[in-house]
Enzyme design. Structure first.
Site, PDB file in Angstrom:
ATOM      1  N   CYS A 285      33.597   4.430 -34.874  1.00 17.02           N
ATOM      2  CA  CYS A 285      34.791   3.729 -33.932  1.00 17.02           C
ATOM      3  C   CYS A 285      35.693   2.923 -34.860  1.00 17.02           C
ATOM      4  CB  CYS A 285      33.812   2.689 -33.872  1.00 17.02           C
ATOM      5  SG  CYS A 285      32.690   3.054 -32.384  1.00 17.02           S
TER       6      CYS A 285
HETATM    7  O1  KQY Z   1      33.295   1.371 -30.182  1.00 18.05           O
HETATM    8  C1  KQY Z   1      34.738   1.234 -30.447  1.00 18.05           C
HETATM    9  N1  KQY Z   1      35.217   2.325 -29.958  1.00 18.05           N
HETATM   10  C2  KQY Z   1      35.436  -0.099 -30.352  1.00 18.05           C
HETATM   11  C3  KQY Z   1      34.575  -1.246 -29.417  1.00 18.05           C
HETATM   12  C4  KQY Z   1      35.158  -2.606 -29.191  1.00 18.05           C
HETATM   13  C5  KQY Z   1      34.771  -3.358 -29.417  1.00 18.05           C
HETATM   14  C6  KQY Z   1      35.413  -4.729 -29.273  1.00 18.05           C
HETATM   15  N2  KQY Z   1      34.908  -6.290 -29.298  1.00 18.05           N
END
Ligand code: KQY
Length: 367
Positions: free
Chosen positions: A356
């Site tokens: 992520c």
């Molecule tokens: O896992 C993700 N791709 C992003 C998560 C975003 C979390 C914001 N608190």
């Protein structure tokens, strides 16, 4: 030169390559906001440095950093990591950054999806998100690559591709009311087909239990190479992930990809539940409109949220009894790459993991 094309990538002969295809670099964004990262993001920054170092063994890394943090990040990061000042709302470049596409001549362009912080005013995770939505334009300007502005809300973590016409996603996320409520599933499929050169979409019902992204696919399964995928797993029937993983496995073993192949499906056992401690919860600033981090809440921990890089695989670990089995299994699946683990609880506490916070830029034409 920076150009926004009015056509679509497929019309122009571009496709989204698999993550396992060669990269020119990986992009990251420096974590900073104290309402998502505990202790003013200091522990997360140390982990981001470790991730950048792990990737930099294999390929160049560019780190976007705010004006306020530029000097600090430059000093914490090794000299081989390029540090670029840019503005953004949080550090999830997989989701807010461009999705790169490539053509047969090796020209690279970027897709700029509409970003609304995982659900906008319906169920988004923070407000505002306007600076995140500008990240693709900034990256494509820096790289002097052409841009397509796509007509739908989408995050990069909600799709995986095999580079040969197959896309994997979850209905939980792509059909969530916070993304594209006016579009049918068929209309979303048409956009994916046109922008990523996709002929077959494999829809998993749900993502990992308690994943705050509405079940991004990159936390539950990934593509090792065309025809071969990996899914997160648990043998514990009492675990809420048990049914979700079985459901995903059933879809995958019965699916055919765009080339008509049956998929080889590997399972990687998840870590034991990772909960937010009282101390971790107290380290996060409470701000209205931002998802709170409550002590005892279970985070969506999964080894699948790894990044494939040139000759390597960078994998989150959790100081868990399943870490070694996960790393060994991945080393068997990727014998041609070196598997490197990074202890990543601090990224998980922010709501995601290594995949992520990274975005690979494919290798374009050389010279
Ligand atoms: O896992 C993700 N791709 C992003 C998560 C975003 C979390 C914001 N608190």
């Amino acid at each position: 030169m920076y150009t926004t094309f009015e056509s679509t990538p497929r019309y122009d002969g571009f496709r989204m390559p698999g993550e396992f295809e060669p990269h020119t670099k990986t992009w990251m964004l420096w974590p900073e906001r104290s309402d998502n990262w505990r202790m003013g993001a200091k522990p997360a920054q140390s982990t981001f440095v470790e991730v950048a170092n792990a990737i930099a063994q294999f390929e160049p890394v560019s780190m976007g950093v705010s004006r306020a943090q530029f000097q600090h990040a430059r000093q914490m990061l090794p000299p081989q990591v390029r540090v670029v000042e840019l503005s953004y709302d949080d550090a999830w470049i997989r989701d807010c950054g461009p999705t790169f596409v490539i053509n047969d001549q090796g020209e690279v362009r970027g897709i700029d999806w509409v970003f609304n912080a995982w659900g906008g005013l319906v169920n988004g995770l923070y407000f505002p998100w306007d600076q995140d939505d500008l990240v693709p334009q900034k990256v494509l300007n820096i790289e002097e690559l052409g841009r397509y502005r796509a007509p739908i809300v989408l995050e990069g973590g909600s799709i995986h591709v095999d580079g040969e016409g197959t896309l994997f996603t979850t209905a939980e996320c792509l059909l969530d009311e916070g993304r594209n409520p006016a579009l049918s599933q068929a209309e979303i499929e048409t956009v994916l087909a046109e922008y990523l050169a996709i002929d077959k979409i494999v829809w998993l019902p749900r993502g990992v239990f308690n994943d705050e992204t509405n079940g991004h696919v990159d936390n539950i399964m990934t593509v090792a190479r065309p025809g071969e995928v990996i899914v997160t797993w648990t043998d514990d029937p009492q675990d809420p992930q048990y049914e979700i993983s079985r459901e995903a496995y059933e879809v995958l073993v019965h699916a055919q990809d765009a080339r008509g192949r049956k998929l080889k499906v590997h399972k990687i056992h998840q870590p034991d539940p990772v909960l937010i401690s009282e101390e971790e919860s107290q380290g996060v600033d409470a701000v209205d409109g931002t998802l709170p981090r409550l002590a005892g809440d279970r985070m969506a921990a999964s080894y699948i949220n790894f990044l494939i890089v040139n000759n390597g695989v960078v994998v989150p670990t959790f100081r868990d009894r399943h870490d070694q089995a996960a790393l060994s299994a991945l080393q068997e699946i990727f014998p041609e790459r070196k598997v490197v683990g990074v202890y990543a609880k601090e990224i998980l506490l922010g709501g995601g993991n290594i995949h992520c916070i990274t975005q690979q830029q494919p290798l374009g034409k050389v010279g």
